[in-house]
Design an enzyme around this catalytic site. Structure first.
Site, short mmCIF file in Angstrom:
data_model
loop_
_atom_site.label_atom_id
_atom_site.label_comp_id
_atom_site.label_asym_id
_atom_site.label_seq_id
_atom_site.Cartn_x
_atom_site.Cartn_y
_atom_site.Cartn_z
N HIS A 131 0.68 -1.17 -0.01
CA HIS A 131 0.06 0.07 -0.04
C HIS A 131 0.85 1.25 0.00
O HIS A 131 2.05 1.17 0.55
CB HIS A 131 -0.97 -0.09 1.23
N ASP A 208 3.01 -4.46 8.10
CA ASP A 208 1.84 -3.68 7.71
C ASP A 208 0.63 -4.55 8.03
O ASP A 208 0.25 -5.21 7.02
CB ASP A 208 1.93 -3.00 6.62
N GLN A 211 -4.74 -4.87 6.94
CA GLN A 211 -5.62 -5.90 6.15
C GLN A 211 -5.57 -7.42 7.03
O GLN A 211 -6.35 -8.27 6.84
CB GLN A 211 -5.20 -6.15 4.52
N LYS A 234 -10.62 -0.78 10.30
CA LYS A 234 -10.58 -1.87 9.58
C LYS A 234 -10.97 -3.19 10.50
O LYS A 234 -11.00 -4.39 9.99
CB LYS A 234 -9.29 -2.44 8.80
N CYS A 372 -4.88 2.41 -3.72
CA CYS A 372 -3.65 2.97 -3.17
C CYS A 372 -2.37 1.86 -3.17
O CYS A 372 -1.71 2.11 -2.26
CB CYS A 372 -3.85 3.40 -1.57
#
Lengths: 414, 147
Positions: A131, A208, A211, A234, A372
């Site tokens: 991302h 990261d 997600q 999220k 993104c």
């Protein structure tokens, strides 16, 4: 409302959906089908009520007052931190820094960890799947320091090339920064192997997790990464709150990145003594109601059960993949063997932006564009994709509505 | 709102078979336009004969609205003076953004873009080519963006 009561497997999706007020509406005359969970998931009543309860009964500034409300707010805020620590199995609350979200968490590490440590020619190793939030902070740090950004390639399935990763790890690599799950393609990366390979070369790893957190149980001690970043919104929690997990030894050695109240022990014009972890990295008044809401979201998710969430999402992913694949002219972008519950696709002769509008008219919300993650999308030679991302509150009927709307879009453009 | 108001037949036709699609080499003027939200990328090329737009083409990729709008734009401005093209641009801008906008007869086929007004997220798709044409006619060096 409290958190959802434990249910016997499988999930009682219809009952869980009742916990999400926003799902009860019609959009453009049709019952809403919300398939943009990868961008932001919806909040259960338990989260909404927790934020409201905080505002109605305990709001004041934290870590400051001797009065009762300030103490209540502080207790709630620090209880939220402990809730996060437990959820990700960090060793200590000193390793849990509250931020605005994943992006801020990564920027904090770029600024306070990477920049002071790199010399011109040193390297930061990322992947083609990142991302923009896990690309641009490193580019900025490299530009400021003369360090070099290296990118691990992917294959046509959208899987990371682990051999290439291994050979890109060099004596100059100062940090590996990788996504846990690709937001554009759904690929789940082999993070344990990535961490092990990097650590074997003495290289720290940032993951990261934006997600990943809604889909898997996390264990920082087992994962053994050095930094882990994620967002509340999220994870069925509020927007504007996120977390940076950091290994205490590393956080301790890092300078603060923003100055202000709460991050100091004492201030005089001859010098300032910084506060201890994690407050050193939390300058200014934090997002207290957000932290309380995030803790409620974690309670909710834990009560539903991440394993059962994962199982249901796997069912939805398989069903959606099978049904979408059967649409003539549709190509799924990102076919990794290990995928989170999202499907990115393109349709011959119909631009993703048009698919998005046509689906919206049918009450179906999806994301269209580059997500993104422009390098990951452009790798497949397309300017954009349509992406349906599923949460545990989605149903097979909703997949059918998606498929019907995509088929209608194709027919309209014939 | 009805999808047929947005995707009128003339728009679907221009999307499928864009007119004046291709590039023109310098000394033609050109400018690039980009809509970062959806990834639309257009380049508009224009040849001026005195004050008249004697040839105009475009290439790139985009959604149906942006491609059809660009295709119809090239048909509409070819052979017009710079002032007439500016006037059309103003009329299109009104058509896309003002509920009470009149639809002047000189718009011709372009009036089909009126349905876009009901889909605010798509207005930038329809206006991208016009911003880009304007930049090309002004000899702008910097790519235009709808953001």
């Amino acid at each position: 409302m409290s958190a959802a009561a434990p249910l016997a497997p499988p999930l009682d999706v219809e009952r869980l959906r009742a916990d999400f007020p926003i799902l009860r509406q019609k959009v453009n005359g049709r019952p809403l089908v919300y398939l943009d969970n990868g961008a932001s998931s919806q909040r259960p009543l338990a989260v909404i009520d927790a934020e409201r309860n905080y505002a109605e009964t305990m709001h004041a500034n934290v870590h400051r007052g001797v009065h009762t409300l300030s103490q209540r707010a502080t207790d709630a805020f620090e209880a939220a931190r402990e809730r996060v620590r437990h959820f990700i199995n960090a060793r200590s609350v000193r390793e849990v820094v509250f931020t605005k979200g994943t992006t801020e968490s990564i920027n904090l590490v770029a600024h306070s960890f990477l920049r002071p440590r790199v010399q011109p020619g040193d390297e930061v190793l990322i992947s083609w799947l990142e991302h923009h939030a896990n690309i641009v902070p490193w580019q900025m740090a490299c530009e400021a320091t003369g360090a070099v950004l290296k990118v691990t390639p992917i294959d046509r399935r959208g899987e990371l090339d682990l051999d290439a990763f291994q050979s890109l790890l060099s004596d100059r690599t100062r940090l590996v920064a990788m996504t846990h799950v690709s937001n554009a393609l759904g690929t789940v990366l082999p993070v344990r192997q990535i961490v092990a390979l990097a650590h074997a070369r003495g290289v720290p790893v940032l993951l990261d997790g934006a997600q990943a957190v809604p889909h898997f149980a996390l264990d920082m001690q087992a994962l053994d990464c050095d930094f882990y970043a994620f967002s509340g919104h999220k994870l069925y929690g509020p927007d504007g709150i996120g977390v940076l997990y950091g290994r205490e030894r590393l956080l301790d050695a890092m300078p603060p990145w923003q100055g202000g109240g709460d991050m100091i022990l004492s201030v005089s014009f001859s010098g300032t003594t910084y506060n201890q972890l994690p407050f050193k990295f939390e300058a200014g008044t934090p997002h207290m109601s957000g932290a309380v809401g995030l803790a409620a979201a974690i309670d909710y998710v834990d009560a539903v059960g991440l394993e059962r969430i994962a199982a249901w999402e796997r069912t939805l992913l398989e069903y959606a993949t099978e049904r979408l694949t059967a649409i003539e002219g549709l190509t799924i972008i990102g076919t990794a063997r290990d995928k989170a519950s999202l499907v990115s696709f393109v349709l011959d002769g119909v631009h993703p932006h048009d698919i998005g509008t046509i689906l919206d008219q049918a009450g179906v919300a999806i994301r269209t564009g580059h997500h993104c993650a422009m390098p990951a999308i452009e790798f497949f030679g397309v300017p954009a994709t349509a992406r349906a991302s599923f949460a545990f509150y989605n149903t097979r009927d909703e997949v059918d509505r998606l498929v019907a709307a995509v088929t209608a879009a194709r027919d309209m453009f014939r | 709102m009805d999808l047929k108001d947005l995707y009128r037949d003339v728009i679907l036709d221009h999307n499928k078979r864009p007119r004046n699609f291709g590039r023109l080499e310098p000394p033609a003027f050109s400018a690039r336009g980009h809509n970062p939200l959806c990834g639309d990328q257009l380049t508009v090329y224009a040849v001026m004969d005195g004050d008249v737009v004697s040839d105009v083409r475009f290439d790139g990729s985009g959604c149906a609205i942006s491609v059809a709008s660009a295709s119809m734009m090239t048909e509409a401005v070819k052979g017009r003076t710079r002032a007439e093209a500016e006037h059309l641009y103003a009329a299109i801008h009104d058509l896309l953004t003002r509920a009470d906008a009149p639809s002047p007869p000189e718009l011709g086929k372009l009036a089909a873009l009126g349905g876009v007004r009901e889909f605010p997220a798509r207005v930038k798709c329809a206006s991208l080519c016009w911003h880009t044409l304007q930049a090309a006619l002004q000899g702008a060096a910097v790519p235009v963006t709808t953001e």
